[in-house]
Design a protein around this motif. Structure first.
Motif, PDB file in Angstrom:
ATOM      1  N   GLY A  18       2.962  21.029  18.007  1.00 27.50           N
ATOM      2  CA  GLY A  18       4.012  22.042  18.036  1.00 27.50           C
ATOM      3  C   GLY A  18       5.117  21.729  17.048  1.00 27.50           C
ATOM      4  O   GLY A  18       4.973  20.897  16.151  1.00 27.50           O
ATOM      5  N   LEU A  19       6.252  22.397  17.233  1.00 26.67           N
ATOM      6  CA  LEU A  19       7.354  22.290  16.270  1.00 26.67           C
ATOM      7  C   LEU A  19       8.573  21.558  16.811  1.00 26.67           C
ATOM      8  O   LEU A  19       9.544  21.360  16.096  1.00 26.67           O
ATOM      9  CB  LEU A  19       7.777  23.698  15.827  1.00 26.67           C
ATOM     10  CG  LEU A  19       6.673  24.543  15.186  1.00 26.67           C
ATOM     11  CD1 LEU A  19       7.164  25.956  14.951  1.00 26.67           C
ATOM     12  CD2 LEU A  19       6.193  23.902  13.897  1.00 26.67           C
ATOM     13  N   VAL A  23       4.369  14.716  20.320  1.00 26.57           N
ATOM     14  CA  VAL A  23       3.252  14.066  19.648  1.00 26.57           C
ATOM     15  C   VAL A  23       2.166  13.814  20.686  1.00 26.57           C
ATOM     16  O   VAL A  23       2.453  13.485  21.835  1.00 26.57           O
ATOM     17  CB  VAL A  23       3.696  12.742  18.951  1.00 26.57           C
ATOM     18  CG1 VAL A  23       4.212  11.739  19.952  1.00 26.57           C
ATOM     19  CG2 VAL A  23       2.588  12.150  18.110  1.00 26.57           C
ATOM     20  N   ALA A  24       0.910  13.997  20.268  1.00 26.10           N
ATOM     21  CA  ALA A  24      -0.227  13.726  21.152  1.00 26.10           C
ATOM     22  C   ALA A  24      -0.466  12.218  21.177  1.00 26.10           C
ATOM     23  O   ALA A  24      -0.510  11.568  20.136  1.00 26.10           O
ATOM     24  CB  ALA A  24      -1.469  14.457  20.670  1.00 26.10           C
ATOM     25  N   LYS A  71       7.566  13.381  23.887  1.00 28.08           N
ATOM     26  CA  LYS A  71       8.706  13.661  22.999  1.00 28.08           C
ATOM     27  C   LYS A  71       9.598  12.432  23.044  1.00 28.08           C
ATOM     28  O   LYS A  71      10.010  11.991  24.113  1.00 28.08           O
ATOM     29  CB  LYS A  71       9.453  14.904  23.491  1.00 28.08           C
ATOM     30  CG  LYS A  71      10.843  15.105  22.900  1.00 28.08           C
ATOM     31  CD  LYS A  71      10.768  15.527  21.450  1.00 28.08           C
ATOM     32  CE  LYS A  71      12.121  15.948  20.895  1.00 28.08           C
ATOM     33  NZ  LYS A  71      13.023  14.878  20.587  1.00 28.08           N
ATOM     34  N   PHE A  72       9.866  11.855  21.869  1.00 24.04           N
ATOM     35  CA  PHE A  72      10.730  10.692  21.768  1.00 24.04           C
ATOM     36  C   PHE A  72      12.146  11.129  21.419  1.00 24.04           C
ATOM     37  O   PHE A  72      12.344  12.031  20.589  1.00 24.04           O
ATOM     38  CB  PHE A  72      10.214   9.722  20.697  1.00 24.04           C
ATOM     39  CG  PHE A  72       8.876   9.126  21.014  1.00 24.04           C
ATOM     40  CD1 PHE A  72       8.755   8.129  21.966  1.00 24.04           C
ATOM     41  CD2 PHE A  72       7.726   9.566  20.372  1.00 24.04           C
ATOM     42  CE1 PHE A  72       7.523   7.571  22.271  1.00 24.04           C
ATOM     43  CE2 PHE A  72       6.489   9.018  20.664  1.00 24.04           C
ATOM     44  CZ  PHE A  72       6.389   8.019  21.616  1.00 24.04           C
ATOM     45  N   ALA A  73      13.128  10.511  22.027  1.00 25.52           N
ATOM     46  CA  ALA A  73      14.534  10.834  21.774  1.00 25.52           C
ATOM     47  C   ALA A  73      14.848  10.635  20.288  1.00 25.52           C
ATOM     48  O   ALA A  73      14.471   9.621  19.695  1.00 25.52           O
ATOM     49  CB  ALA A  73      15.434   9.953  22.632  1.00 25.52           C
ATOM     50  N   GLY A  74      15.507  11.622  19.692  1.00 28.33           N
ATOM     51  CA  GLY A  74      15.902  11.529  18.287  1.00 28.33           C
ATOM     52  C   GLY A  74      14.822  11.899  17.306  1.00 28.33           C
ATOM     53  O   GLY A  74      15.056  11.895  16.094  1.00 28.33           O
ATOM     54  N   ALA A  80       9.477  14.295  11.491  1.00 29.96           N
ATOM     55  CA  ALA A  80       9.926  12.997  12.004  1.00 29.96           C
ATOM     56  C   ALA A  80       8.762  12.158  12.520  1.00 29.96           C
ATOM     57  O   ALA A  80       8.892  10.945  12.675  1.00 29.96           O
ATOM     58  CB  ALA A  80      10.952  13.202  13.121  1.00 29.96           C
ATOM     59  N   LEU A  81       7.609  12.796  12.766  1.00 29.52           N
ATOM     60  CA  LEU A  81       6.463  12.097  13.369  1.00 29.52           C
ATOM     61  C   LEU A  81       5.277  11.922  12.429  1.00 29.52           C
ATOM     62  O   LEU A  81       4.332  11.220  12.760  1.00 29.52           O
ATOM     63  CB  LEU A  81       6.010  12.873  14.615  1.00 29.52           C
ATOM     64  CG  LEU A  81       7.075  13.053  15.689  1.00 29.52           C
ATOM     65  CD1 LEU A  81       6.648  14.123  16.680  1.00 29.52           C
ATOM     66  CD2 LEU A  81       7.347  11.751  16.376  1.00 29.52           C
TER      67      LEU A  81
END
Length: 176
Positions: A18-19, A23-24, A71-74, A80-81
């Motif tokens: 997604g946007l 992350v999987a 989902k990681f903070a920040g 970013a991934l």
């Protein structure tokens, strides 16, 4: 904050989903709902076990087919991934549920002594292989090496403290 002295890998990062920064993650743990819980601090490590980033907090997570969406903070957005494909998520070993009686982490198997039930020493575990037929242990014996299926009917006792496997060998395994 530096990574803890002993971390264990609990998941493999796959691809952004997604946007919004999800992350999987392919779980490598029996307790993904606990390990990927919001608020947990994790480290991102590469194939050599070197820290890529962390600690980083899990903001949200949910089960998604055979994987987890995390989902990681920040970390907002796909960009970013992108550099994290096929690296790993690790947590401090002391935060995980220890193996139950008769269980062992795979990375601990190397160096375990292997004996028959009557006490006859057979060798040491030098490697393990995850094959389609199941986990196989490479055992270096006094005369030669052999592969031992890591199955309940052959591995009778697992003693983590003594680093010992007591086995009942399949018929003909050691015959040359």
């Amino acid at each position: 904050m530096p990574a803890p002295e002993r971390t264990l890998v609990v998941g493999r990062l796959r691809k952004p989903h997604g946007l919004k920064g999800d992350v999987a993650v392919f779980p490598l743990t029996d307790e993904p709902e606990r390990v990927f819980a919001p608020g947990r601090q994790v480290w991102v490590v590469d194939l050599e076990g070197e820290v890529v980033e962390g600690p980083i907090e899990i903001e949200r997570s949910r089960s998604y087919h055979r994987e987890w969406l995390v989902k990681f903070a920040g970390k907002d957005g796909r960009e970013a991934l992108e550099g994290w494909r096929d690296v790993f998520v690790a947590v401090p070993a002391e935060e995980l549920t220890p193996p139950a009686e008769g269980e062992v982490y795979l990375h601990e198997l190397e160096g375990f002594a292997v004996r028959q039930a009557d006490g006859t020493p057979l060798g040491l575990v030098t490697a393990w292989y995850d094959l389609p037929s199941g986990l196989m242990l490479e055992v270096q014996g006094p005369r030669r090496e052999f592969l031992l299926p890591f199955k309940r009917e052959f591995v009778v006792t697992v003693d983590r403290t003594a680093r010992l496997l007591v086995v009942a060998l399949p018929e003909g395994l050691l015959e040359a």
